[in-house]
Design a protein around this motif. Structure first.
Motif, PDB file in Angstrom:
ATOM      1  N   ASN A  22       1.024  -1.314   0.055  1.00 50.57           N
ATOM      2  CA  ASN A  22      -0.041  -0.009   0.055  1.00 50.57           C
ATOM      3  C   ASN A  22       0.917   1.320  -0.064  1.00 50.57           C
ATOM      4  O   ASN A  22       2.069   1.133   0.692  1.00 50.57           O
ATOM      5  N   HIS A  23       0.223   2.289  -0.513  1.00 49.66           N
ATOM      6  CA  HIS A  23       0.930   3.776  -0.325  1.00 49.66           C
ATOM      7  C   HIS A  23       0.971   3.845   1.186  1.00 49.66           C
ATOM      8  O   HIS A  23       0.033   3.662   1.793  1.00 49.66           O
ATOM      9  N   PRO A  24       1.997   4.695   1.692  1.00 54.27           N
ATOM     10  CA  PRO A  24       1.861   5.265   2.853  1.00 54.27           C
ATOM     11  C   PRO A  24       0.889   6.416   3.347  1.00 54.27           C
ATOM     12  O   PRO A  24       0.555   6.868   2.553  1.00 54.27           O
ATOM     13  N   THR A  25       0.726   6.385   4.736  1.00 48.64           N
ATOM     14  CA  THR A  25       0.003   7.711   4.990  1.00 48.64           C
ATOM     15  C   THR A  25       0.860   8.615   5.117  1.00 48.64           C
ATOM     16  O   THR A  25       2.419   8.436   5.283  1.00 48.64           O
ATOM     17  N   VAL A  26       0.492   9.985   5.552  1.00 47.36           N
ATOM     18  CA  VAL A  26       1.200  10.923   5.955  1.00 47.36           C
ATOM     19  C   VAL A  26       2.323  10.818   7.147  1.00 47.36           C
ATOM     20  O   VAL A  26       3.372  11.109   7.151  1.00 47.36           O
ATOM     21  N   ALA A  27       1.512  10.198   8.084  1.00 50.03           N
ATOM     22  CA  ALA A  27       2.153   9.987   9.428  1.00 50.03           C
ATOM     23  C   ALA A  27       3.275   8.664   9.450  1.00 50.03           C
ATOM     24  O   ALA A  27       4.102   8.608  10.139  1.00 50.03           O
ATOM     25  N   ASP A  28       3.037   8.070   8.100  1.00 50.34           N
ATOM     26  CA  ASP A  28       4.175   6.832   7.981  1.00 50.34           C
ATOM     27  C   ASP A  28       5.599   7.398   7.777  1.00 50.34           C
ATOM     28  O   ASP A  28       6.626   6.800   7.889  1.00 50.34           O
ATOM     29  N   GLY A  29       5.634   8.510   7.111  1.00 57.40           N
ATOM     30  CA  GLY A  29       6.945   9.307   6.542  1.00 57.40           C
ATOM     31  C   GLY A  29       7.411   8.497   5.427  1.00 57.40           C
ATOM     32  O   GLY A  29       6.795   8.089   4.519  1.00 57.40           O
ATOM     33  N   ILE A  30       8.643   8.156   5.544  1.00 59.92           N
ATOM     34  CA  ILE A  30       9.371   7.738   4.312  1.00 59.92           C
ATOM     35  C   ILE A  30       9.397   6.283   4.534  1.00 59.92           C
ATOM     36  O   ILE A  30       9.949   5.915   5.376  1.00 59.92           O
ATOM     37  N   VAL A  31       8.880   5.440   3.633  1.00 60.83           N
ATOM     38  CA  VAL A  31       8.662   3.947   3.582  1.00 60.83           C
ATOM     39  C   VAL A  31       9.460   3.476   2.539  1.00 60.83           C
ATOM     40  O   VAL A  31       9.494   3.715   1.435  1.00 60.83           O
ATOM     41  N   THR A  32       9.668   2.227   2.719  1.00 64.04           N
ATOM     42  CA  THR A  32      10.335   1.337   1.696  1.00 64.04           C
ATOM     43  C   THR A  32       9.429   0.338   1.194  1.00 64.04           C
ATOM     44  O   THR A  32       8.584  -0.310   1.916  1.00 64.04           O
ATOM     45  N   ARG A  33       9.250   0.273  -0.229  1.00 59.67           N
ATOM     46  CA  ARG A  33       8.292  -0.678  -0.837  1.00 59.67           C
ATOM     47  C   ARG A  33       9.113  -1.531  -1.960  1.00 59.67           C
ATOM     48  O   ARG A  33       9.816  -0.821  -2.719  1.00 59.67           O
TER      49      ARG A  33
END
Length: 79
Positions: A22-33
């Motif tokens: 899934n695409h991250p939320t704003v609160a997730d910050g930068i994520v690795t996919r």
């Protein structure tokens, strides 16, 4: 970027890339996919990892070179 397997020979390439997750939320910050590339009826024949950030109204992607030169990342438009 699509989050499900894209049919072969779309997005201007034989083996299109799509984001597995899934695409991250704003609160997730930068994520690795993980990005998978669909070829020879295998939705994840090749793969690599990207960074994604939700900036509210849009997403920002850090896209490294694809694992094989003829692969492409897909956008979320019509493919």
């Amino acid at each position: 970027m699509p989050t499900s397997c894209v049919p072969e020979k779309r997005c201007g390439t034989h083996a299109p890339g799509w984001m597995d997750g899934n695409h991250p939320t704003v609160a997730d910050g930068i994520v690795t996919r993980k990005v998978c590339y669909h070829w020879t009826k295998n939705c994840c024949r090749w793969s690599n990892y990207i960074k994604v950030r939700n900036c509210g109204a849009f997403y920002v992607y850090q896209l490294p070179k694809t694992p094989v030169c003829w692969l492409r990342y897909c956008g979320n438009g019509r493919y």
